[in-house]
Design an enzyme around this catalytic site. Structure first.
Site, PDB file in Angstrom:
ATOM      1  CG  ASN A 119      -9.538   5.167   2.042  1.00 30.95           C
ATOM      2  OD1 ASN A 119      -9.547   6.404   2.004  1.00 30.95           O
ATOM      3  ND2 ASN A 119      -8.424   4.462   2.126  1.00 30.95           N
ATOM      4  CE  LYS A 172      -7.363   3.685  -1.390  1.00 26.32           C
ATOM      5  NZ  LYS A 172      -6.500   2.640  -1.889  1.00 26.32           N
ATOM      6  CG  HIS A 202      -5.088   2.740   4.004  1.00 24.09           C
ATOM      7  ND1 HIS A 202      -4.219   2.656   2.942  1.00 24.09           N
ATOM      8  CD2 HIS A 202      -6.266   2.216   3.578  1.00 24.09           C
ATOM      9  CE1 HIS A 202      -4.860   2.102   1.911  1.00 24.09           C
ATOM     10  NE2 HIS A 202      -6.100   1.831   2.281  1.00 24.09           N
ATOM     11  CD  GLU A 261      -3.371   3.639  -0.512  1.00 24.53           C
ATOM     12  OE1 GLU A 261      -4.041   4.631  -0.187  1.00 24.53           O
ATOM     13  OE2 GLU A 261      -3.816   2.730  -1.234  1.00 24.53           O
ATOM     14  CD  GLU A 274      -7.795  -2.019   3.772  1.00 20.30           C
ATOM     15  OE1 GLU A 274      -8.730  -1.873   2.996  1.00 20.30           O
ATOM     16  OE2 GLU A 274      -6.954  -1.139   4.003  1.00 20.30           O
ATOM     17  N   GLY A 315      -6.041  -2.132  -4.419  1.00 25.81           N
ATOM     18  CA  GLY A 315      -5.902  -1.369  -5.657  1.00 25.81           C
ATOM     19  C   GLY A 315      -5.275  -2.158  -6.797  1.00 25.81           C
ATOM     20  CB  SER A 345      -9.442  -5.759  -5.387  1.00 25.22           C
ATOM     21  OG  SER A 345      -8.252  -5.052  -5.677  1.00 25.22           O
TER      22      SER A 345
HETATM   23  C1  PEP Z   1      -8.220   0.378   0.375  1.00 19.39           C
HETATM   24  O1  PEP Z   1      -7.542   1.289  -0.054  1.00 19.39           O
HETATM   25  O2  PEP Z   1      -8.422   0.271   1.589  1.00 19.39           O
HETATM   26  C2  PEP Z   1      -8.746  -0.587  -0.567  1.00 19.39           C
HETATM   27  C3  PEP Z   1      -9.257  -1.689  -0.097  1.00 19.39           C
HETATM   28  O3  PEP Z   1      -8.662  -0.249  -1.900  1.00 19.39           O
HETATM   29  P1  PEP Z   1      -9.267  -1.070  -3.132  1.00 19.39           P
HETATM   30  O4  PEP Z   1     -10.678  -1.444  -2.760  1.00 19.39           O
HETATM   31  O5  PEP Z   1      -9.200  -0.150  -4.282  1.00 19.39           O
HETATM   32  O6  PEP Z   1      -8.414  -2.290  -3.288  1.00 19.39           O
END
Ligand code: PEP
Length: 250
Positions: free
Chosen positions: A9, A11, A94, A96, A166, A172, A212
């Site tokens: 992703n 973003k 997601h 966000e 997630e 992040g 992450s």
């Molecule tokens: C995400 O935004 O779905 C995500 C998992 O981000 P990150 O890998 O940066 O934690």
């Protein structure tokens, strides 16, 4: 057999040149693999990305989609538009989108239904907040998110859905759920799907972990029985890291 997937992703990152460069780097390095590879660039570059990845094993997917067919929805993008440029999969829910754009379970269920009814596959994201993890209520929170969305679907619709667990506290932040924490939750989700639908549906649905994931922790997380791959944010913006993460899922 459920699919192994690694999805990136991107973003709101990468301009046109950076999008093209990153795709070229991935294309030149990816060889035949049993892993389904997906990337989600920003809306303006989806068509370019789709064209660049034609006849490769990289699928370009959308980061979001609207729940209406067309009309006065300024700033939104429809399923029909995405399909008209060749896409067949979108992320929905997601964290966000939930936190920054107030997308709640009711809206997300509408989006899921609309996408599926219009033959667009869905990667549905959900996960608990740090406070839920700390208070020990994380199973309850996940159960609620599923009850409000996925559990309301018909079992045959689940063929076209991938789940992405997630935990918000790991997105992040550099803080990852341990492989055991991921497995514990994925196994809970799979059992729950089995209870509410049936064993076959549960066995066939891919459940990705996101939060992450990096080259250093990917193998351990992906080695867990109920983890079928990952949804990757930050590390998907670097071709070498993303390729190592794909490799870790083979
Ligand atoms: C995400 O935004 O779905 C995500 C998992 O981000 P990150 O890998 O940066 O934690």
């Amino acid at each position: 057999m459920r699919k192994k997937i690694v999805a990136g992703n991107w973003k709101m990152n990468n301009d046109l040149d950076q999008t093209i460069d990153l795709i070229k780097e991935l294309k030149s390095a990816i060889s035949k693999t049993e892993v389904d590879i997906m990337i989600a660039p920003s809306f303006p570059f989806l068509k370019v990305a789709f064209d660049l990845t034609e006849n490769t094993n990289i699928e370009v997917i959308s980061q979001n989609v609207n729940e209406n067919n067309s009309g006065a929805f300024t700033g939104e993008v429809s399923v029909k538009m995405l399909k008209s440029i060749g896409l067949s999969t979108t992320l929905i829910g997601h964290s966000e989108r939930r936190a920054l754009y107030y997308e709640n379970d009711d809206l997300l269920l509408k989006k899921i239904n609309f996408a599926l009814e219009n033959e667009m596959n869905v990667i549905f994201c959900f996960g608990e907040e740090l406070s839920d993890r700390k208070s020990g209520k994380y199973f309850e929170v996940i159960k609620n998110q599923l009850d409000n969305t996925i559990i309301k679907l018909k079992s045959n619709q689940l063929k076209n859905i991938v789940l992405a667990y997630e935990p918000v506290w790991a997105i992040g932040t550099g803080e990852t759920a341990t492989a055991d924490q991921a497995q514990e939750m994925h196994s809970y989700i799979r059992s729950y799907i089995s209870e509410r639908f049936n064993l076959e549906v549960a066995q066939n649905i891919s459940i990705l972990y996101g939060g992450s994931v990096k080259p250093i922790n990917a193998s351990e997380i992906f080695s867990k029985a109920d983890v079928d791959g990952g949804l990757i944010g930050g590390a998907a913006l670097n071709s070498s890291d993303f390729l190592k993460i794909i490799e870790a899922n083979t």
